[in-house]
Scaffold this active site. Structure first.
Site, PDB file in Angstrom:
ATOM      1  CG  ASP A 109      -2.073  -0.975   1.062  1.00 45.35           C
ATOM      2  OD1 ASP A 109      -2.315  -1.417  -0.073  1.00 45.35           O
ATOM      3  OD2 ASP A 109      -2.733  -1.292   2.071  1.00 45.35           O
ATOM      4  CE1 TYR A 113      -4.141   1.631   1.119  1.00 45.42           C
ATOM      5  CE2 TYR A 113      -3.249   3.762   1.777  1.00 45.42           C
ATOM      6  CZ  TYR A 113      -3.406   2.400   1.993  1.00 45.42           C
ATOM      7  OH  TYR A 113      -2.824   1.815   3.092  1.00 45.42           O
ATOM      8  CG  ASP A 135      -0.250   3.458   4.194  1.00 46.92           C
ATOM      9  OD1 ASP A 135       0.482   2.492   3.892  1.00 46.92           O
ATOM     10  OD2 ASP A 135      -1.275   3.340   4.885  1.00 46.92           O
TER      11      ASP A 135
END
Length: 898
Positions: free
Chosen positions: A80, A296, A82
């Site tokens: 992901d 997201y 982040d």
């Protein structure tokens, strides 16, 4: 084939479809490494060296990735986009290097995409980079801080405060916010005030309502009418004068749409509109993201990609017409303090696909997608155009002035699609006003308030002289009304308002809110009742302990500043070990100061700190800590082995007086508790006997009348589970005392069917004329005692009778998950010891951190497979024994944490 690694199998399946057979796409199943749950995993003496270990359940996933690299030494980390996703990629790289799966010639790259669509994935593959070590170091700092606080502070709590569990760095601050609000509520004293309003008729026979704003030439402030007598004079002043319109002011206004969602605002709006908790919201959003429907969902950003803006404008024009498309695109500026971690907003990946265009089987996903689509589309729509009208009405002598406000929507704009929810009631009056002109004579409308009066008082309007009933006053002609109000205590936090407050204070980050809320509830520090967060006794004690002995570390400003330092680490402006060193230097000193503390000292200190709250000054000037029973004992806070707290007498065991933890009940005669004669709730209108709330050996109960020689055992009813004593009123008490309730005559033999509440909860009962004993069937909800009809009662009783030997009727599933691969439904069921998943004869208890409404079929199949593999009482019989076969494993790590 190059090996691409993502977190979850659902995500891997979708991406594999986009990349094709030229790539091998595998799942890491979340984090593959973590700090062992033991002391010493972070060593401040060795430069904060961190000892990581691969979780047992992750070893097979790491091995699968290592085996795949033997065929093609090209590794693409696609976790992901982040800080947490960057950390997962780093952990994978480190774990694979340590087992020599990554060698000198292995090509390792990192790609990120904000949406799981074919275009986003293929574009990301064209822009590989290396793992961002600044983001990783920010993760390492946060993980080390959380570990050091948890593993250093929790043992102090266990030793010094009986019943306490663990303490977390950010969770403790969130708990303090909730506790502080509860103490505000308990310290709140309502203030009385009155308002006066009139229903007026225009010359054209139309009615409108106006409120009194000026009296005797002076503008009225909120508390100027303090008593019923003052309000009565004001009502007379309005009703006895001729009134006319002195001014009509119409102002055009515009309302702009709210920006697209980021994580915190999505959680808040899902809570407001659907009552969904933060965990439930993020779980549904995760599945929408993995299916490629939304971008997201962990983001601080509210900006939107240019191509998405144009797609939204095209969708608006196609669905609603060009009038709803503004002349230029709306641009929203990111609020994130660290732009490096501010991703795009949460939006649909395809703007043309409305809620009805997707076949979403799960209700949570369907509702959340509709919410995201509407918010995104509305954010690019034309403003709503309104007209705000203010009408001033006054008497010729200037003694009274009234004002009416109204709002007309001239063009709905974005309101056609979406309107943002609110946590508090709006002050604006958006009623539409009739046609009114300056100079119009208006007069009180005698007919218009009849319905309004009945709504306020529950009685028809009085005629003739001034009428007074409970909280309202009315003029003789019934057109002017004075109503009593009391200031309201601040409301308890919901998950939505707590997230909003934490965001305002700068505490936590979007990816942490759900886990923070879960943790403080799982530890028993906070409970959720009707969507409101209420601190438990032990939560209040933990907060009092931390505020007194570790005040700095539960201060809002300190915690927010630490979050800012972590952001500076991720931006490359600060070294993460410097942050750790500065924190540990002061924190370890605070720990050392508590080493010699004794439990009695801690309890005495908490008594001292909470004394104004637990033992407020008495009206009679007496000692607020004097025992009301023995007279010479002193009241103080005590802790129970269960972790709860209460107020007890120092003369125990000679004096056994106790009362609940918290301030005394101000309605009790002695000011120290419910008192020997109970708390007066009101009078039963049928018998004229008093109804009181009392505290007994088995908990609180309500009682009708007093014990006398003629009536030694007055009617009583215990409060059912979930009913708080401090929320009891006369209406609830009379409902309890009215039980048992006659549902009706059984259709088979005419015997009575009754509903009541017993020792084990609500139930219906029926004694057939030929039966030796009554038949009882449990009800799932207390409220159903007063609403259940004969059809449902007979159905439940029949199911209970068919079960035989005391077994109850089958409970209704909490959620239907779908079909098991071997056939048969998979369901989430309520159980005596908590919810569980059921298939055939296999019952598998849900983990405590998994909400029933968030369970997926994939997760349920794994739990069922694990339970069946263990055998025993819940083991499925053949042919259902195939359940022992390996079932799809649920995604772990971030995707499970939300």
């Amino acid at each position: 084939m190059p090996v691409v690694v993502v977190e979850s199998p659902a995500k891997a399946k979708t991406i594999n479809k986009y990349l094709g057979s030229d790539y091998t796409v595998l799942a890491s199943y979340g984090h593959v490494r973590d700090l062992p749950s033991k002391d010493g995993s972070v060593d401040p003496e060795q430069g904060f060296e961190m000892q990581w270990e691969v979780a047992p359940e992750s070893k097979k996933h790491v091995k699968a990735i290592a085996d795949a690299l033997k065929d093609d030494p090209t590794l693409i980390l696609a976790t992901d986009p982040d800080r947490e996703g960057e950390a997962i990629s780093w952990h994978l790289q480190e774990a694979l290097t340590s087992r020599k799966a990554i060698k000198a010639g292995t090509q390792v790259s990192r790609v990120v995409f904000n949406a799981i669509t074919k275009s986003a994935v293929t574009e990301a593959m064209k822009a590989p980079r290396q793992v961002d070590m600044e983001l990783v170091e920010a993760y390492l700092a946060r993980r080390a801080l959380d570990y050091l606080v948890g593993f250093s502070l929790s043992p102090v709590l266990w030793r010094k405060l009986p019943g306490a569990k663990s303490a977390g760095r950010v969770q403790s601050v969130a708990l303090r916010i909730i506790v502080d609000r509860e103490m505000e509520i308990e310290a709140f004293r309502p203030r009385e005030y009155w308002s006066v309003r009139a229903m007026l008729d225009t010359p054209r026979g139309q009615s409108f309502e106006a409120r009194l704003t000026h009296l005797r030439g002076k503008k009225l402030d909120r508390y100027d009418l303090k008593t019923a007598a003052e309000a009565s004079l004001a009502v007379q002043a309005v009703s006895s004068r001729a009134l006319s319109v002195t001014d009509v002011e119409a102002k055009p206004t515009a309302r702009n749409p709210a920006p697209p969602f980021m994580t915190s605002t999505l959680q808040q709006e899902a809570s407001r509109k659907f009552g969904m908790g933060a965990r439930q919201t993020m779980s549904a959003a995760q599945r929408l993201y993995e299916a490629g429907h939304i971008t997201y969902m962990r983001t601080d950003g509210i900006d939107m990609a240019p191509e998405a803006v144009h797609a939204a404008r095209d969708a608006i024009a196609a669905r609603y017409g060009k009038d709803y498309v503004p002349s230029s695109p709306r641009m929203y500026k990111n609020k994130a303090k660290n732009a490096q971690e501010a991703h795009e907003c949460i939006r649909p990946t395809d703007m043309s696909k409305g809620p009805g265009d997707l076949r979403l089987s799960e209700d949570d996903q369907r509702k959340l997608y509709e919410l995201i689509w509407k918010r995104t589309i509305a954010s690019q729509m034309e403003a709503a155009r309104l007209e705000r009208t203010t009408v001033t009405v006054a008497a010729a002598d200037g003694q009274v002035e009234l004002r009416a406000t109204g709002q007309v929507v001239l063009f709905d704009g974005f309101l056609k699609v979406y309107e943002e929810g609110r946590d508090d009631a709006e002050d604006e009056d958006d009623r539409r006003l009739p046609q009114i002109a300056k100079g119009d004579a208006v007069k009180p409308s005698a007919r218009a308030y009849a319905a309004e009066w009945g709504k306020i008082t529950g009685q028809p309007p009085a005629s003739g002289a001034m009428a007074e009933h409970e909280a309202a006053l009315m003029s003789g002609d019934g057109a002017v009304i004075g109503q009593q109000h009391f200031t309201q205590a601040p409301p308890r936090y919901t998950e939505a308002t707590l997230v909003k407050r934490m965001e305002e204070l700068g505490i936590g980050r979007p990816s942490t809110y759900a886990s923070i809320l879960d943790t403080i509830q799982a530890r028993g520090y906070v409970r959720k009742d009707k969507n409101r967060l209420i601190p438990e006794d032990i939560g209040r004690l933990v907060t009092a302990f931390l505020v007194n002995y570790f005040r700095t570390y539960v201060e809002y400003d300190f915690t927010a500043d630490l979050e800012n330092q972590l952001d500076e680490v991720s931006a490359g402006d600060r070294a993460y070990k410097d942050v750790l060193q500065a924190f540990w230097r002061d924190f370890s000193a605070a720990l050392a100061e508590t080493e010699e503390l004794r439990i009695t000292e801690v309890l005495d200190k908490i008594n001292e700190v909470l004394e104004p709250h637990l033992f407020p000054a008495r009206a009679d000037g007496g000692d607020p800590r004097a025992c009301p029973v023995c007279g010479n004992g002193r009241l103080s806070m005590r802790t129970a082995r269960s972790g709860g707290a209460f107020i007890g007498c120092s003369n125990y065991p000679e004096c056994r007086y106790t009362r609940p933890f918290g301030p005394p009940n101000p309605d009790a005669e002695d000011g120290t508790g419910i008192g020997p004669d109970g708390k007066m709730l009101g009078v039963d209108p049928d018998t004229s006997q008093p109804v009181t709330l009392r505290d007994g050996r088995f908990g609180p109960y309500v009682q009708l009348g007093d014990a006398t020689e003629d009536n030694p055992k007055p009617k009583r009813a215990s409060l059912p589970k979930g009913w708080a004593a401090d929320a009891m009123d006369i209406e609830k008490a009379l409902k309890l005392l009215s039980l048992p309730r006659l549902v009706g005559a059984h259709p088979e033999d005419g015997a009575p069917v009754e509903a009541a509440i017993g020792r084990f909860g609500p139930y219906v009962s029926y004694k057939a004329k030929e039966a030796a004993k009554p038949l009882y069937a449990n009800l799932p909800e207390v409220d159903e005692v007063w609403t259940i009809g004969m059809n449902r009662a007979v159905e439940l009783l029949a199911a209970k009778a068919a079960g035989g030997r005391g077994r109850g009727a089958a409970a209704a599933p909490l959620k239907e998950l779908g079909e098991h691969p071997d056939g048969g439904p998979v369901q989430v069921m309520p159980g005596r010891y908590g919810p569980y998943v059921k298939w055939d004869k296999v019952n598998a208890t849900l983990p405590k951190d998994v909400a029933p409404e968030a369970v997926t079929l994939e997760q349920a199949l794994e739990l069922i497979a694990e339970k069946a593999a263990k055998g025993g009482k819940g083991k499925a019989k053949k042919p259902a024994a195939k359940a022992k076969a390996k079932a799809p494993a649920k995604a772990k790590g971030k995707s499970a944490k939300g």
